[in-house]
Design an enzyme around this catalytic site. Sequence first.
Site, short mmCIF file in Angstrom:
data_model
loop_
_atom_site.label_atom_id
_atom_site.label_comp_id
_atom_site.label_asym_id
_atom_site.label_seq_id
_atom_site.Cartn_x
_atom_site.Cartn_y
_atom_site.Cartn_z
N CYS A 81 -6.44 -9.92 4.05
CA CYS A 81 -7.62 -9.04 4.14
C CYS A 81 -8.81 -9.80 4.70
O CYS A 81 -9.24 -9.57 5.83
CB CYS A 81 -7.98 -8.50 2.75
N THR B 266 -2.18 -4.23 9.85
CA THR B 266 -3.02 -4.41 11.05
C THR B 266 -3.44 -5.87 11.09
O THR B 266 -4.54 -6.23 10.67
CB THR B 266 -4.28 -3.51 10.98
N ARG C 259 0.16 -15.77 2.97
CA ARG C 259 -0.50 -15.47 4.23
C ARG C 259 -1.88 -16.10 4.33
O ARG C 259 -2.72 -15.96 3.46
CB ARG C 259 -0.60 -13.95 4.43
N VAL D 103 0.84 -1.21 0.00
CA VAL D 103 0.00 0.00 0.00
C VAL D 103 0.87 1.25 0.00
O VAL D 103 0.70 2.17 -0.81
CB VAL D 103 -0.94 0.03 1.23
#
Length: 421
Positions: free
Chosen positions: A263, A88, A335, A17
């Site tokens: 996500c 996060t 991930r 990002v």
Amino acid sequence: MLKNNLKEIAVIGQGYVGLPLAIRAAEVGYLVYGVEKEKRRLELLKQGTSYIGDISSEIVQKYLDRNYFPIPPEELKQYDVAVITVPTPLHDGEPDLSYVIDAVDLLGRSLRKGALVILESTTYPGTTEEILCPRLEQATGLIAGIDFYVGYSPERIDPGNKIWQLSNTPKIISGINKESLERVRDFYSKLVQTVVVTKGTKEAELAKLLENTFRQVNIALVNELMMHTKQLDVDIWNAIEAAATKPFGFMPFYPGPGVGGHCLPVDPVYLSWKIRNLNRQGVRLVELANEINSMMPDFVIKRVTEILNNSGKSVKGSKILCYGLAYKADTSDLRESPAYEVVLELLRLGAEIKVIDGFVNPSELDPLITLISKSEANHQEYDLVAILTDHSDIDYNNLAKEARQVLDTRHIVSGDNVYYL
Ligand code: SAJ
């Protein structure tokens, strides 16, 4: 602001990002500090080497040391606008805001009057106003919204997406007050074609979580329907294709081996965790969706066992060739990957596994995993070939022709020897 009137932008975190945002800001003429704490990444950026697929090394070199400066956190001395683009993740199933807090504390050490701080990291509604603002006020004695300005704008970067990039994806923006919002709008209007203003920062924080929770819940719906309609001998993929012809009010999602990535398995938990803290209940639909999606790798193992069993074989000692380890097609990202989970479980059950995945970084794999190239694949020698991630670099029709038996968890190939979930 530098003497030649260039606004100084600090982008905290140069990942998938932060780097595109930093380069875009440099492209439109800002003076940009790409703040990155990982030494290896910083070295690469200083050499003009990109480690993010969507950003070429050539474009980094174009702005490097002209108006794009990769720096370690300790070198950040001042900024007019700072954007936090750090991860996060979850820690023991709960939101982990430690990266955000470290970034906020870094910014607090050099926050000046009139500066603007924007949070982009995905998080629960309230983070900006309940955590970021008080922490910056405490660090500086300044007042948020008056002495400095604060906003929230969720990232919508879809790695590998060649159509939707930062500049042409509508950008949700928000401010803690009118003065902040105007500054947020002024900043992003130079970077993106369309800004979408929300009522406040909490609505912007929730909008992002809603986008991904919508996907997590709908994928869980088709996964659960798939498991149940098997008993009805119904082809759910065919039913979904038919439903997808509805030109309004429907969006197709497809059953698969599970939901991976950083996500979908993560963002909805932020929402449910925050609400659980308020009403002890959490968002039951989110928690049920997470439960269903996280069951899918076990369902794949069950299907592998059934198929081998029908040919008189046990998983233990069977030779299985697995296509795909990454969490989704044409990415190297491991991930939360369900494919990775399936391969490790099959190894634990004693299968002899070989894996083909031309996208993942072999050095990131568990040493128990044997990676081979697709040219080494002799499909005939395997008791079962399992398609777990449908990377586009494979000829699946040829695979189905050559293999004795195929478990296609992505429903992309057909044949008498092909089984589905
Ligand atoms: N998956 C299914 N069935 C589906 C769709 C996805 O099982 O019908 C699985 C995938 O295999 C993968 C996981 O879910 O394991 C997540 O897939 P995804 O397509 O949602 O991809 P992500 O996780 O990269 O989601 C990102 C998100 N983008 C951002 O957060 C900025 C999401 O909002 C985007 O909608 C998505 O990319 C996209 O559309 O590519």
